[in-house]
Design an enzyme around this catalytic site. Structure first.
Site, PDB file in Angstrom:
ATOM      1  N   LEU A   1     -41.673   5.078  -4.853  1.00  0.00           N
ATOM      2  CA  LEU A   1     -41.714   5.779  -3.227  1.00  0.00           C
ATOM      3  C   LEU A   1     -41.994   4.672  -2.287  1.00  0.00           C
ATOM      4  CD1 LEU A   1     -45.249   7.347  -5.377  1.00  0.00           C
ATOM      5  CD2 LEU A   1     -42.476   8.479  -5.060  1.00  0.00           C
TER       6      LEU A   1
ATOM      7  N   HIS B   1     -42.575   8.697   1.313  1.00  0.00           N
ATOM      8  CA  HIS B   1     -43.789   9.542   0.295  1.00  0.00           C
ATOM      9  C   HIS B   1     -44.499   9.680   0.545  1.00  0.00           C
ATOM     10  CE1 HIS B   1     -39.752   8.027  -1.259  1.00  0.00           C
ATOM     11  NE2 HIS B   1     -40.138   9.310  -2.248  1.00  0.00           N
TER      12      HIS B   1
ATOM     13  N   GLN C   1     -28.264  17.095  -9.135  1.00  0.00           N
ATOM     14  CA  GLN C   1     -27.633  16.560  -7.181  1.00  0.00           C
ATOM     15  C   GLN C   1     -26.938  15.090  -7.674  1.00  0.00           C
ATOM     16  OE1 GLN C   1     -32.057  16.465  -6.887  1.00  0.00           O
ATOM     17  NE2 GLN C   1     -31.166  15.143  -4.686  1.00  0.00           N
TER      18      GLN C   1
ATOM     19  N   GLN D   1     -31.190  18.995   3.660  1.00  0.00           N
ATOM     20  CA  GLN D   1     -31.746  19.150   2.160  1.00  0.00           C
ATOM     21  C   GLN D   1     -32.483  20.525   3.037  1.00  0.00           C
ATOM     22  OE1 GLN D   1     -32.902  16.996  -1.183  1.00  0.00           O
ATOM     23  NE2 GLN D   1     -35.143  16.642  -0.258  1.00  0.00           N
TER      24      GLN D   1
ATOM     25  N   VAL E   1     -40.212   8.198   8.609  1.00  0.00           N
ATOM     26  CA  VAL E   1     -41.054   7.561   8.435  1.00  0.00           C
ATOM     27  C   VAL E   1     -39.944   5.581   8.887  1.00  0.00           C
ATOM     28  CG1 VAL E   1     -42.703   5.578   7.417  1.00  0.00           C
ATOM     29  CG2 VAL E   1     -42.844   7.287   7.484  1.00  0.00           C
TER      30      VAL E   1
ATOM     31  N   MET F   1     -36.890   4.380   5.785  1.00  0.00           N
ATOM     32  CA  MET F   1     -37.078   4.540   4.807  1.00  0.00           C
ATOM     33  C   MET F   1     -36.350   5.020   3.388  1.00  0.00           C
ATOM     34  SD  MET F   1     -41.243   2.625   5.029  1.00  0.00           S
ATOM     35  CE  MET F   1     -41.707   1.764   5.904  1.00  0.00           C
ATOM     36  N   SER F   2     -35.885   4.328   2.721  1.00  0.00           N
ATOM     37  CA  SER F   2     -35.421   5.067   1.260  1.00  0.00           C
ATOM     38  C   SER F   2     -35.325   4.620  -0.086  1.00  0.00           C
ATOM     39  CB  SER F   2     -33.931   5.512   2.300  1.00  0.00           C
ATOM     40  OG  SER F   2     -32.674   5.666   0.959  1.00  0.00           O
ATOM     41  N   SER F   3     -35.455   5.757  -0.909  1.00  0.00           N
ATOM     42  CA  SER F   3     -35.250   4.549  -2.185  1.00  0.00           C
ATOM     43  C   SER F   3     -34.505   3.480  -1.916  1.00  0.00           C
ATOM     44  CB  SER F   3     -35.919   4.832  -3.286  1.00  0.00           C
ATOM     45  OG  SER F   3     -36.321   6.476  -2.930  1.00  0.00           O
TER      46      SER F   3
HETATM   47  O1  PAF Z   1     -34.621  14.080  -1.676  1.00  0.00           O
HETATM   48  C1  PAF Z   1     -35.066  13.789  -2.998  1.00  0.00           C
HETATM   49  O2  PAF Z   1     -35.565  13.396  -3.443  1.00  0.00           O
HETATM   50  C2  PAF Z   1     -34.426  14.910  -3.676  1.00  0.00           C
HETATM   51  O3  PAF Z   1     -33.802  15.212  -3.389  1.00  0.00           O
HETATM   52  C3  PAF Z   1     -35.672  16.249  -4.585  1.00  0.00           C
HETATM   53  C4  PAF Z   1     -36.417  16.908  -3.189  1.00  0.00           C
HETATM   54  C5  PAF Z   1     -37.332  15.145  -5.000  1.00  0.00           C
HETATM   55  C6  PAF Z   1     -34.768  17.270  -5.486  1.00  0.00           C
HETATM   56  O4  PAF Z   1     -34.378  16.754  -6.512  1.00  0.00           O
END
Ligand code: PAF
Length: 283
Positions: free
Chosen positions: A33, A37, A61, A153, A176, A184-186
């Site tokens: 996170l 998030h 996915q 998405q 953010v 920001m991205s993991s």
């Molecule tokens: O955005 C994400 O982290 C994912 O695509 C999600 C919405 C949790 C679905 O696995």
């Protein structure tokens, strides 16, 4: 914070809240996170009686050559961040509790899933829609919170909710950004020092599009040409796509019209790391 590991346990804990007609906010995540998030969690907390966050790295996915196995994980840190936000419920299911061995049903949102990221990730949105639909059925939230960074998405899920008459409000929350503009991205942890320094170019290109529109440009080919000029600064960037599309149906737009909200969206690779970003624009 209560941590629940199976859909049955989660349902048992949520049932009394549903009976009391408490509003339930749901924030789905794949963990690792960051502030993006947490901003969703804060909004859900503000707007609902209770908030459920899920952490589940959804195998469905990821494409066969994608980063499922090395996707960043740090459950201990995630738990402590969520506790600090006073999150009521954390749902961390095992893959076998989400997908039974003979699982064979998926949710596919037609046209929207094939656009933008769908071209290079043909099965991605089917995987996203399926897991989100399953979680919506397990949790039955009043509101679902999604970040604008994954704009496509958001639209795919919003459309699924509309098409299947699901009783949930889908709410999008702004991107953010780091101080230098990088969304920001993991996945930002994958970047080496050089690529990390170059990555803010994605946002700089999006801002160039907004500037062009502000100065009266309406032709999207010319706007995109200006954006490409900016992106050239990042020598290591391999652009996947750069598009200006209708914010609702994600169809390409040739000339901006003041009645149509558009989104400028792009994706690109720094080494093996694929990053996305977007900005909403009104002419
Ligand atoms: O955005 C994400 O982290 C994912 O695509 C999600 C919405 C949790 C679905 O696995």
């Amino acid at each position: 914070m209560q941590v629940l590991r199976t859909p049955q346990a989660l349902n048992r804990r949520l049932e009394p809240h549903r009976n009391k007609k408490n509003s339930v906010g749901f924030v789905p995540t794949m963990g690792f996170l960051h502030e993006g998030h947490l901003s969703l969690v804060r909004r859900s907390k503000k707007e609902n009686d209770i908030t459920v966050v899920s952490i589940f790295i959804n195998p469905l996915q990821f494409g066969p050559k994608e980063d499922l196995n090395r996707y960043p994980r740090n459950i201990k840190r995630d738990k402590s961040l969520l506790k600090k936000e006073n999150t009521e419920f954390l749902f961390i299911p095992e893959t076998r509790d989400v997908y039974a061995e003979d699982f064979q049903t998926t949710a596919k949102v037609g046209y929207l899933s094939g656009r933008l990221c769908g071209r290079s990730r043909p099965t991605h949105f089917q995987g996203v829609a399926t897991v989100v639909l399953k979680f919506l059925n397990m949790i039955k939230p009043s509101s679902l919170y999604l970040g604008q960074k994954d704009y496509q998405q958001f639209r795919v899920i919003e459309k699924m909710v509309e098409d299947l008459n699901l009783a949930v409000h889908v709410k999008m929350h702004p991107i953010v950004r780091e101080k230098d503009g990088l969304a920001m991205s993991s996945r930002n942890v994958y970047l080496n020092k050089k690529d990390r320094a170059q990555a803010p170019v994605l946002y700089q290109a999006l801002k160039a599009a907004v500037r062009a529109v502000k100065t009266g440009e309406r032709n999207t080919s010319r706007i995109k040409a200006g954006m490409r000029q900016v992106l050239k600064k990042a020598g290591t960037l391999r652009l996947d796509y750069l598009e200006i599309v209708d914010a609702r149906n994600l169809a390409p737009v040739v000339t901006l019209d003041k009645n149509v909200r558009v989104v400028a969206a792009l994706a690109g690779f720094f080494g093996p790391t694929r990053l996305i970003d977007n900005i909403l624009i009104k002419a």
